[in-house]
Design an enzyme around this catalytic site. Structure first.
Site, short mmCIF file in Angstrom:
data_model
loop_
_atom_site.label_atom_id
_atom_site.label_comp_id
_atom_site.label_asym_id
_atom_site.label_seq_id
_atom_site.Cartn_x
_atom_site.Cartn_y
_atom_site.Cartn_z
N HIS A 16 -1.03 0.39 -0.94
CA HIS A 16 -1.94 1.32 -1.61
C HIS A 16 -3.04 1.78 -0.64
CE1 HIS A 16 -0.60 0.81 -5.87
NE2 HIS A 16 0.00 -0.21 -5.31
N ASP A 119 -7.40 4.81 -7.14
CA ASP A 119 -6.00 4.39 -7.18
C ASP A 119 -5.54 4.33 -8.64
OD1 ASP A 119 -3.78 2.67 -5.55
OD2 ASP A 119 -4.06 1.84 -7.55
#
Length: 479
Positions: A16, A119
């Site tokens: 990520h 995110d």
């Protein structure tokens, strides 16, 4: 000139973090009015974030991207619980609030807080953006088809009062608007099939709908149907800006990683002759499965480069490590018998390997970053998903897009669910199919999409234009 300061909050974990930082680099390279602060939450077992961000300090973009490392989180919570990530991120909220408050206090007439880019698993931070009076955007690190799956499941649960976890017992197929083919229930992510995990997972989706927009790491030419379907599913504005890849060097080129040795070995192989097996930073297998894989590789007769990692102790969530001696889990004499045609390694410099002309096929866990890398370099895949949304990605690659061949689409090896061992015959057949159609229809299709992935990013390309729209919207929505 007023600088728009964005707060980037990636989910913990290198997969990520890296794509989000690449996104930050794209933004500051494109527009001199943007500055970015990346706030990094770290798990106890994640040791790579520090060395990765240190390595970026020497790049040109570094002047307008800064990193704030939060103290390592207490991971004593039962880590295998479906809610672990949610609890961990929530516990970091006070730290992040303090970082942003200090930033807002120090902002001058030339620098202004413009918004949060979060995110997909950090939607709880929307509350903080609201407190500071700035808009939130989501950075979605997977496919548009996966985003469509999440939006559809959430509306089934909220509007139609369906118990999503019942799909766990369904052998049939389901209709999802973001897929043109019926989706087998067995390729849904484990997280939506577990009672304790599905609610927080779909809560992220619910919250995403309220943001100003969702930036997706994909491109229009790869997923035209899925991207078109999102508006009908109630998504906010969608910005497909991919493929966002870290192509300029690996995140952990360790002196002892043997990268030079690997590249030297590949230099001695014929073009498209080697099958590469690699399963991501969290990918590993038990000894029984390793022996079946070894047997399949030996019998296939194809040259191979195999990234083999030691699984963490049972019940522990840790990054797999390299074996001191891989012979301890491989069939007796395997390394000697295959010395002429294969190479067993630990960690692999994946981007450099996929870029090498000797690679003819890639046996992959179908993580979205790996999928985009494989497409970028025009390498055909064989699907062997392990966890997260990888089963869904495998289905999309094999059935929807016809860019990959199947070893399994529904294999899984995660906290709660583990599929039976895949036997050598099945693996051998898939490897032969993958490697013997080097000039076939699937290979041509992958090379065509590879070219489109590159064209999407250049001036005038679909992702280039989408990123321009995103920057425009950031500047127009500044408080």
């Amino acid at each position: 000139m007023t600088h728009a300061e964005l707060i980037f909050i990636p989910s913990p974990g290198m997969g990520h973090l890296v794509s989000m930082v690449e996104m930050a680099k794209l933004l500051v390279d494109r527009d001199p009015r943007l500055s970015i602060t990346v706030v990094i939450m770290k798990l106890l077992f994640d040791s790579d974030a520090d060395s990765y961000t240190t390595s970026l300090a020497t790049t040109g973009a570094a002047a307008r991207i800064r990193f704030v490392h939060l103290p390592r989180g207490n991971t004593n919570t039962l880590i295998s619980s479906g809610n672990f990530r949610t609890h961990f991120i929530e516990s970091n909220k006070p730290h992040i609030k303090q970082v942003v408050a200090e930033l807002a206090d120090s902002a001058s007439s030339t620098r202004q807080l413009a918004g949060f880019v979060l995110d997909m698993f950090c939607t709880t931070m929307i509350d903080l953006a609201d407190e500071f009076g700035v808009p939130s955007y989501i950075f979605f690190t997977s496919s548009a088809a996966c985003l469509g799956m999440m939006l559809h499941l959430q509306s089934l649960q909220d509007e139609h009062r369906m118990d999503i976890t019942e799909f766990n017992d369904t052998a049939g197929e389901l209709d999802f608007p973001s897929f043109t083919n019926p989706l087998p229930a067995k390729v849904l992510p484990s997280v939506v099939l577990m009672k304790e995990a599905v609610r927080p997972f779909l809560e992220h989706t619910r919250r995403m709908r309220a943001t100003k927009g969702i930036v997706v790491n994909t491109f229009e030419e790869l997923e035209p149907h899925a991207i078109r379907s999102l508006a009908g599913l109630g998504a906010p504005v969608i910005y497909p800006v991919g493929p966002i890849l870290n192509l300029k060097g690996e995140t952990k080129m360790k002196a002892n990683s043997g990268a030079d040795d690997i590249m030297e070995w590949l230099n001695g192989q014929l073009p498209s002759s080697v099958v590469f097996l690699c399963f991501g930073s969290m990918g590993s297998f038990g000894e029984d499965q390793v022996k079946e894989m070894a047997s399949a590789l030996e019998r296939s007769g194809h040259r191979f480069l195999w990234s083999l990692r030691r699984p963490p102790p049972k019940g522990k969530v840790e990054i797999p490590h390299d074996y001191m001696d891989p012979a301890e889990v491989l069939p007796k004499g395997f390394l000697d018998r295959t010395a002429g045609i294969g190479k067993v390694i630990g960690w692999a410099p994946q981007v450099a390997v996929l870029a090498h002309p000797a690679i003819g096929g890639f046996v992959s866990h179908c993580g979205w970053n790996s999928t985009l890398e494989s497409i970028w370099f025009g390498v055909t895949m064989a699907t062997w998903p392990l966890y997260a949304e990888q089963q869904l990605n495998a289905f999309e690659l094999v059935v929807e897009l016809r860019l990959a061949t199947e070893i399994r689409m529904d294999y899984r090896r995660d906290f709660k669910m583990e599929t039976n061992v895949v036997m050598a015959d099945e693996i051998e057949g898939a490897i032969k199919k993958l490697m013997e159609e080097v000039n076939g229809e699937r290979k041509r299709k992958v090379e065509e999409v590879s070219e489109k992935s590159r064209n999407a990013l250049v001036e005038g390309g679909s992702s280039y234009l989408s990123l321009s729209r995103f920057i425009e919207d950031i500047l127009n929505n500044m408080p």
